[in-house]
Design a protein around this motif. Structure first.
Motif, short mmCIF file in Angstrom:
data_model
loop_
_atom_site.label_atom_id
_atom_site.label_comp_id
_atom_site.label_asym_id
_atom_site.label_seq_id
_atom_site.Cartn_x
_atom_site.Cartn_y
_atom_site.Cartn_z
N ARG A 228 0.90 -1.19 -0.18
CA ARG A 228 0.22 -0.22 -0.10
C ARG A 228 0.67 1.41 0.16
NH1 ARG A 228 -5.14 -1.30 1.97
NH2 ARG A 228 -5.51 1.21 2.50
N VAL A 232 -1.13 9.32 6.15
CA VAL A 232 -0.46 10.38 6.48
C VAL A 232 -1.61 10.33 7.59
CG1 VAL A 232 -0.57 12.16 3.84
CG2 VAL A 232 -2.74 12.05 5.45
N ILE A 233 -0.84 10.85 8.62
CA ILE A 233 -1.28 11.38 10.05
C ILE A 233 -1.63 12.72 9.72
CG2 ILE A 233 -0.45 11.94 12.73
CD1 ILE A 233 -0.37 8.35 11.58
N VAL A 234 -2.96 12.61 10.22
CA VAL A 234 -4.36 13.78 10.12
C VAL A 234 -3.80 13.79 11.75
CG1 VAL A 234 -5.27 13.03 8.64
CG2 VAL A 234 -6.53 12.57 10.70
N MET B 296 -12.71 1.95 9.08
CA MET B 296 -12.36 2.17 9.85
C MET B 296 -12.07 2.08 11.37
SD MET B 296 -15.31 5.50 9.74
CE MET B 296 -14.09 6.52 9.99
N ILE B 316 -7.86 2.55 3.94
CA ILE B 316 -7.70 2.75 5.83
C ILE B 316 -8.05 3.88 6.97
CG2 ILE B 316 -6.61 1.31 7.42
CD1 ILE B 316 -6.41 -0.70 4.86
N VAL B 317 -9.25 3.63 7.60
CA VAL B 317 -8.31 5.04 8.56
C VAL B 317 -8.04 4.15 9.92
CG1 VAL B 317 -9.70 6.77 10.07
CG2 VAL B 317 -10.01 6.65 7.86
N ALA B 331 -2.40 2.24 7.71
CA ALA B 331 -3.66 3.29 7.18
C ALA B 331 -3.22 4.72 6.40
CB ALA B 331 -3.72 4.19 8.55
N TYR B 333 -5.30 7.21 6.47
CA TYR B 333 -5.62 8.43 6.89
C TYR B 333 -5.61 7.58 8.53
CZ TYR B 333 -7.04 9.81 2.58
OH TYR B 333 -7.10 10.27 1.61
N GLY B 334 -4.63 8.31 9.09
CA GLY B 334 -4.06 7.73 11.20
C GLY B 334 -4.23 9.67 11.47
#
Lengths: 251, 354
Positions: A228, A232-234, B296, B316-317, B331, B333-334
């Motif tokens: 994959r 990003v880390i939000v 999620m 994937i969150v 992920a 978005y982490g």
């Protein structure tokens, strides 16, 4: 009643596996090997049934090269009474394993055959079903609970299926394959490890059991799955919702 | 929206059917499950896989059960997919429940009569339970949990919890038996083809069904959770809770979020073991394999065995207090944070589902 348990030696579940550069397989040299977790659960269940007075003997079987004997010794240390090692130079396909098991069942006459539902290396989930088919025995696969009724000679099995928990009643002799929640396997204690050294392990070859080693499956290559791309880390829920809505378009 | 989905499915199919070659036309038997008078959606994936094996594949769909819901399912099956040329119906009390022993004998019987080149089922608990037993009766090695078809006898399947992919070639006699992962062969929804007459429906002659080993197993019951939420295996969005939820009561937060998103609820093995939720919600190497548009994960560490069940999700969150949790490596978005704060905030701020 005798219980036979089939166990497999596999790469330990916690190991991060590496695919060989020549794509011929997964690297197993110098890698920690253990009893397949599902096989441990199978053995544990057999031991509990014996301890409940419903079986007289637990026989552990393993097939493969000499290193299988290590795993058989572990099973003896956990409490199996005898071991059987079927010597085979290379990996056997489930159909062959099932055929060998059938011959052993004919020799040993167990009332119950318990296997792990799948080996965590090939993830096949086939052997239990296949041996049950060859023997014409009923099967209780993916078992999360097993209750034996010695008088009625039946096993009531709860199975974990897609829709929930299915309960079946099987006439003995039967084949059961174990799922994760069936039990928590015991550790072999040091005194039992010592005792295990004197328990017998009988060796067979497939030829002695009249089973031809042939395979109708050929491994063409083993590769890594596509990676994959990095995420990003939000920093906030607002940012997350924004990304999901406007970047990923999933909500 | 529909055309975008169709395009996605078609392009994925091109990816899956990577090998073109001239071959003897395949003839395939597909084992289908039905419920309440309809074919289960996951069974359609087997049809998609049959098409990948050979686009001119002539497919016979096998249904078994008893009573009017079976016949209703057969009618629907006849027009469910253009590649179905025949629907075979085995109507008997023996098939009232999905027991492996009668079903495997049925597959053996139908195969012996029909001489199919391939027999395909989906790799849910039904296919996994029955197909290998049938393979043993037919003295062939099955190939299970196929994610890609490279040819009529070459397939790709995951091993080591999906950390490696194994390409295998089947070199044995017919039939080639397969179970396929439904997430890898998504079935486009076809409306019944009103122009064609649909496939022929015929009843399987069970008079020669080998009774041996049938009757040694009895179905007692199925315990399942009653839920309004979408099915985990086919939902577009999945919201999963892990050990971080800490209790069954807290898990209702996951359910509320799922409801808001029109999503299915999933769980890790740890959550099921701890008794937060029933087993059928488990996602992972030995639970369900899912590949939704959006996955999620809340309070999920991301063990290898869990990733095996969800790493093919499109987006994937992950929300976890621990910035080092392995889940953040997969992920897209982490969010490093406390799920007990994040979930209520999401519930407040998420748009209502369309």
């Amino acid at each position: 009643m005798k219980i036979m348990v089939a166990i497999k030696r596999v790469v330990d579940y916690a190991v991060k596996i590496r695919v060989k550069p020549d794509k011929s397989g997964v690297e197993t040299q110098n890698v920690k090997m253990s009893m397949n977790p599902f096989c441990e659960i199978a053995l544990e269940e057999a031991l509990r049934i014996k301890e409940a007075g419903l079986a007289k003997e637990v026989v552990a079987v393993s097939m493969g090269p000499a290193s299988c004997v290590d795993t058989l010794r572990t099973s003896l240390a956990m409490g199996a009474d005898r071991g059987i090692h079927v010597e085979a130079a290379r990996e056997l396909v489930p159909l062959t394993v099932a055929k060998v098991l059938k011959r052993l069942v004919e020799v040993e006459n167990p009332g119950l055959l318990i296997l792990g539902k799948q080996a965590i290396d090939d993830d096949c989930n086939q052997t239990g079903q296949m041996i049950a088919g060859l023997l014409g025995w009923p099967q209780g696969t993916f078992a999360s609970k097993v209750v034996l009724d010695k008088e009625k000679q039946v096993a009531t099995v709860d199975r974990e299926v897609d829709g929930g928990l299915e309960t079946l009643c099987l006439d003995l002799p039967a084949v059961i394959t174990t799922d994760l929640r069936l039990n928590q396997p015991r550790y072999a204690t040091l005194p039992n490890i010592m005792k295990a050294k004197s328990k017998p392990i009988k060796k067979y070859t497939p030829e002695e059991l009249n089973v031809e080693i042939k395979s109708d499956l050929e491994v063409v290559q083993v590769t890594e799955p596509p990676k994959r791309k990095a995420g990003v880390i939000v920093s906030s829920v607002d940012e997350l919702i924004d990304k999901l809505k406007n970047e990923a378009h999933v909500i | 929206m529909a055309s975008r989905l169709l395009l996605k499915v078609l392009s994925k199919r091109r990816l899956l059917c990577s090998c073109t070659f001239a071959s003897r036309s395949a003839s395939t038997l597909v084992l289908a499950e039905h419920e309440g008078g309809s074919i289960k959606a996951q069974s359609l994936s087997a049809l998609v896989a049959a098409n990948c094996i050979d686009k001119d594949n002539s497919v016979s769909l096998l249904l078994a059960g008893s009573g009017s819901s079976l016949q209703a399912a057969a009618e629907k099956a006849a027009t469910c997919h253009p590649s179905v040329s025949q629907v075979l119906v085995a109507d008997s009390d023996k098939f009232a429940y999905p027991l492996a022993e009668p079903w495997a004998k049925l597959v053996q019987l139908v195969q012996q009569k029909g001489g199919y080149s391939h027999v395909i089922g989906t790799s849910g608990s039904f296919g996994k339970n029955i197909l290998p037993r049938a393979a043993a009766l037919l003295d062939v090695s099955p190939v299970t949990d196929v994610v890609e078809v490279n040819g009529p006898h070459q397939f790709v399947r995951p091993i080591y919890a999906g950390n490696a992919l194994c390409t295998v070639r089947y070199t044995g006699a017919s039939p080639c038996l397969l179970t396929v992962r439904s997430t890898s062969f998504p079935a486009p929804s076809f409306s019944a083809d009103s122009k064609s007459d649909g496939a022929s429906i015929s009843q399987v002659d069970l008079s020669t069904l080998d009774e041996d080993s049938i009757g040694k197993s009895r179905y007692i019951k199925l315990s399942s959770q009653d839920t309004e939420l979408p099915d985990l295996g086919s939902a577009r969005i999945v919201v999963t809770g892990g050990r971080g939820l800490k209790s069954a009561e807290n898990f209702t937060m996951i359910e509320k979020l799922a409801e808001k998103l029109g999503a299915a609820v999933g769980a890790t093995r740890a959550a099921v073991d701890a008794g937060f939720v029933p087993n059928e919600l488990q996602v992972g190497q030995t639970g369900k394999i899912v590949a939704p548009e959006l996955y999620m994960a809340f309070g999920v560490s991301g063990a290898i065995q869990h990733l095996a069940g969800m790493k093919d999700s499109k987006v994937i969150v992950a929300v976890n207090k621990d910035a080092d949790a392995p889940i953040f490596q997969v992920a897209d978005y982490g969010l490093v944070g406390d799920l007990f704060e994040v979930i209520p905030e999401l519930l407040e701020k998420l748009p209502e589902k369309k």
